[in-house]
Scaffold this motif. Structure first.
Motif, PDB file in Angstrom:
ATOM      1  N   TYR A  38       0.848  -1.187   0.000  1.00  0.00           N
ATOM      2  CA  TYR A  38       0.000   0.000   0.000  1.00  0.00           C
ATOM      3  C   TYR A  38       0.884   1.237   0.000  1.00  0.00           C
ATOM      4  CZ  TYR A  38      -3.672  -3.210   1.442  1.00  0.00           C
ATOM      5  OH  TYR A  38      -4.560  -4.246   1.505  1.00  0.00           O
ATOM      6  N   LYS A  39       0.489   2.245  -0.766  1.00  0.00           N
ATOM      7  CA  LYS A  39       1.188   3.531  -0.770  1.00  0.00           C
ATOM      8  C   LYS A  39       0.293   4.557  -0.088  1.00  0.00           C
ATOM      9  CE  LYS A  39       4.315   3.294  -4.621  1.00  0.00           C
ATOM     10  NZ  LYS A  39       4.823   3.961  -5.809  1.00  0.00           N
ATOM     11  N   VAL A  40       0.848   5.207   0.902  1.00  0.00           N
ATOM     12  CA  VAL A  40       0.129   6.226   1.664  1.00  0.00           C
ATOM     13  C   VAL A  40       0.909   7.524   1.524  1.00  0.00           C
ATOM     14  CG1 VAL A  40      -0.723   6.876   3.938  1.00  0.00           C
ATOM     15  CG2 VAL A  40      -0.641   4.467   3.293  1.00  0.00           C
ATOM     16  N   HIS A  41       0.209   8.591   1.206  1.00  0.00           N
ATOM     17  CA  HIS A  41       0.852   9.897   1.067  1.00  0.00           C
ATOM     18  C   HIS A  41       0.625  10.696   2.342  1.00  0.00           C
ATOM     19  CE1 HIS A  41       1.740   9.158  -3.115  1.00  0.00           C
ATOM     20  NE2 HIS A  41       0.520   8.666  -3.225  1.00  0.00           N
ATOM     21  N   GLN A  42       1.713  11.228   2.883  1.00  0.00           N
ATOM     22  CA  GLN A  42       1.651  12.043   4.095  1.00  0.00           C
ATOM     23  C   GLN A  42       2.054  13.477   3.749  1.00  0.00           C
ATOM     24  OE1 GLN A  42       4.293   9.868   6.706  1.00  0.00           O
ATOM     25  NE2 GLN A  42       2.558   8.890   7.682  1.00  0.00           N
ATOM     26  N   THR A  43       1.437  14.416   4.425  1.00  0.00           N
ATOM     27  CA  THR A  43       1.694  15.824   4.153  1.00  0.00           C
ATOM     28  C   THR A  43       2.362  16.473   5.352  1.00  0.00           C
ATOM     29  OG1 THR A  43      -0.243  15.917   2.726  1.00  0.00           O
ATOM     30  CG2 THR A  43       0.611  18.001   3.526  1.00  0.00           C
ATOM     31  N   TYR A  44       3.489  17.094   5.116  1.00  0.00           N
ATOM     32  CA  TYR A  44       4.210  17.861   6.122  1.00  0.00           C
ATOM     33  C   TYR A  44       4.373  19.289   5.608  1.00  0.00           C
ATOM     34  CZ  TYR A  44       5.549  13.421   8.238  1.00  0.00           C
ATOM     35  OH  TYR A  44       5.521  12.194   8.827  1.00  0.00           O
ATOM     36  N   TYR A  45       4.610  20.211   6.526  1.00  0.00           N
ATOM     37  CA  TYR A  45       4.806  21.604   6.175  1.00  0.00           C
ATOM     38  C   TYR A  45       6.045  22.148   6.876  1.00  0.00           C
ATOM     39  CZ  TYR A  45       0.039  21.190   4.525  1.00  0.00           C
ATOM     40  OH  TYR A  45      -1.085  20.782   3.869  1.00  0.00           O
ATOM     41  N   PHE A  46       6.579  23.231   6.344  1.00  0.00           N
ATOM     42  CA  PHE A  46       7.708  23.951   6.935  1.00  0.00           C
ATOM     43  C   PHE A  46       8.905  23.036   7.192  1.00  0.00           C
ATOM     44  CE2 PHE A  46       3.828  26.143   8.388  1.00  0.00           C
ATOM     45  CZ  PHE A  46       3.938  27.265   7.579  1.00  0.00           C
ATOM     46  N   PHE A  47       9.492  22.560   6.103  1.00  0.00           N
ATOM     47  CA  PHE A  47      10.687  21.692   6.138  1.00  0.00           C
ATOM     48  C   PHE A  47      10.422  20.360   6.835  1.00  0.00           C
ATOM     49  CE2 PHE A  47      12.085  26.091   6.066  1.00  0.00           C
ATOM     50  CZ  PHE A  47      12.931  26.104   4.975  1.00  0.00           C
ATOM     51  N   GLY A  48       9.182  19.941   6.906  1.00  0.00           N
ATOM     52  CA  GLY A  48       8.829  18.679   7.553  1.00  0.00           C
ATOM     53  C   GLY A  48       8.693  18.786   9.056  1.00  0.00           C
ATOM     54  N   LEU A  49       8.641  19.994   9.574  1.00  0.00           N
ATOM     55  CA  LEU A  49       8.548  20.181  11.029  1.00  0.00           C
ATOM     56  C   LEU A  49       7.119  20.117  11.554  1.00  0.00           C
ATOM     57  CD1 LEU A  49      11.125  23.071  11.405  1.00  0.00           C
ATOM     58  CD2 LEU A  49      11.459  20.649  11.884  1.00  0.00           C
ATOM     59  N   TYR A  50       6.132  20.410  10.698  1.00  0.00           N
ATOM     60  CA  TYR A  50       4.746  20.389  11.150  1.00  0.00           C
ATOM     61  C   TYR A  50       3.950  19.446  10.276  1.00  0.00           C
ATOM     62  CZ  TYR A  50       0.072  21.788  12.368  1.00  0.00           C
ATOM     63  OH  TYR A  50      -1.226  21.768  12.777  1.00  0.00           O
ATOM     64  N   PRO A  51       3.159  18.566  10.754  1.00  0.00           N
ATOM     65  CA  PRO A  51       3.015  18.172  12.152  1.00  0.00           C
ATOM     66  C   PRO A  51       4.218  17.358  12.601  1.00  0.00           C
ATOM     67  CG  PRO A  51       1.632  16.787  10.781  1.00  0.00           C
ATOM     68  CD  PRO A  51       2.261  17.807   9.876  1.00  0.00           C
ATOM     69  N   GLY A  52       4.491  17.398  13.879  1.00  0.00           N
ATOM     70  CA  GLY A  52       5.673  16.726  14.411  1.00  0.00           C
ATOM     71  C   GLY A  52       5.651  15.226  14.201  1.00  0.00           C
ATOM     72  N   ASN A  53       4.563  14.581  14.549  1.00  0.00           N
ATOM     73  CA  ASN A  53       4.434  13.128  14.417  1.00  0.00           C
ATOM     74  C   ASN A  53       3.119  12.798  13.736  1.00  0.00           C
ATOM     75  OD1 ASN A  53       6.807  12.530  15.805  1.00  0.00           O
ATOM     76  ND2 ASN A  53       5.774  12.687  17.773  1.00  0.00           N
ATOM     77  N   LEU A  54       3.180  11.960  12.728  1.00  0.00           N
ATOM     78  CA  LEU A  54       1.975  11.409  12.109  1.00  0.00           C
ATOM     79  C   LEU A  54       1.949   9.922  12.427  1.00  0.00           C
ATOM     80  CD1 LEU A  54       1.830  13.067   8.576  1.00  0.00           C
ATOM     81  CD2 LEU A  54       0.382  13.520  10.529  1.00  0.00           C
ATOM     82  N   VAL A  55       0.922   9.479  13.124  1.00  0.00           N
ATOM     83  CA  VAL A  55       0.797   8.075  13.507  1.00  0.00           C
ATOM     84  C   VAL A  55       0.045   7.348  12.404  1.00  0.00           C
ATOM     85  CG1 VAL A  55      -0.109   6.483  15.221  1.00  0.00           C
ATOM     86  CG2 VAL A  55       0.827   8.682  15.937  1.00  0.00           C
ATOM     87  N   LEU A  56       0.617   6.257  11.928  1.00  0.00           N
ATOM     88  CA  LEU A  56       0.020   5.456  10.870  1.00  0.00           C
ATOM     89  C   LEU A  56      -0.305   4.087  11.449  1.00  0.00           C
ATOM     90  CD1 LEU A  56      -0.629   5.399   7.828  1.00  0.00           C
ATOM     91  CD2 LEU A  56       1.645   4.506   7.471  1.00  0.00           C
TER      92      LEU A  56
END
Length: 127
Positions: free
Chosen positions: A66-84
């Motif tokens: 499975y391929k899941v796309h995650q979105t981060y903002y500001f150089f990957g700093l926000y959100p700090g943790n994404l639980v999958l």
């Protein structure tokens, strides 16, 4: 002549940013598979050996990916943790989880100057 040199330099800089940005972030975790139910009480029994042979035959076929796309903002700093929660994708448990920056993820990250920093996660399941 100067315009061509500047154009060549700009193209080289642009291309090197894409090449360097695409190959950066990779993280991979491999999980051991839980022993079959028959092996938990008596690991040397015939039932355990049959269950292990059956499982080995199924592993050669490979599991779903499975391929899941995650979105981060500001150089990957926000959100700090994404639980999958991998249990929603793999009822038998995950075989491996690989988070990386694909070409298009790097393209959008470079285009937005790292304000938008998408990542791709591949989850491979046990059969």
């Amino acid at each position: 002549m100067r315009k061509k040199a500047r154009l060549f330099l700009a193209f080289g800089l642009f291309f090197s940013i894409f090449v360097l940005g695409e190959s950066c972030r990779h993280a991979m975790v491999r999980y051991p598979q839980a022993p079959p139910e028959a092996c938990r009480i008596y690991p040397s029994s015939k039932e355990c050996k049959k269950a292990l042979e059956l499982r080995a035959a199924h592993q050669e076929q490979g599991g779903e990916v499975y391929k899941v796309h995650q979105t981060y903002y500001f150089f990957g700093l926000y959100p700090g943790n994404l639980v999958l929660d991998t249990a929603t994708y793999c009822p038998e448990g995950p075989k491996s989880v690989h988070q990386y920056t694909s070409f298009w993820n790097a393209f959008w990250e470079q285009l937005t100057l790292s304000i938008y920093s998408p990542q791709t996660v591949e989850i491979e399941c046990y059969r």
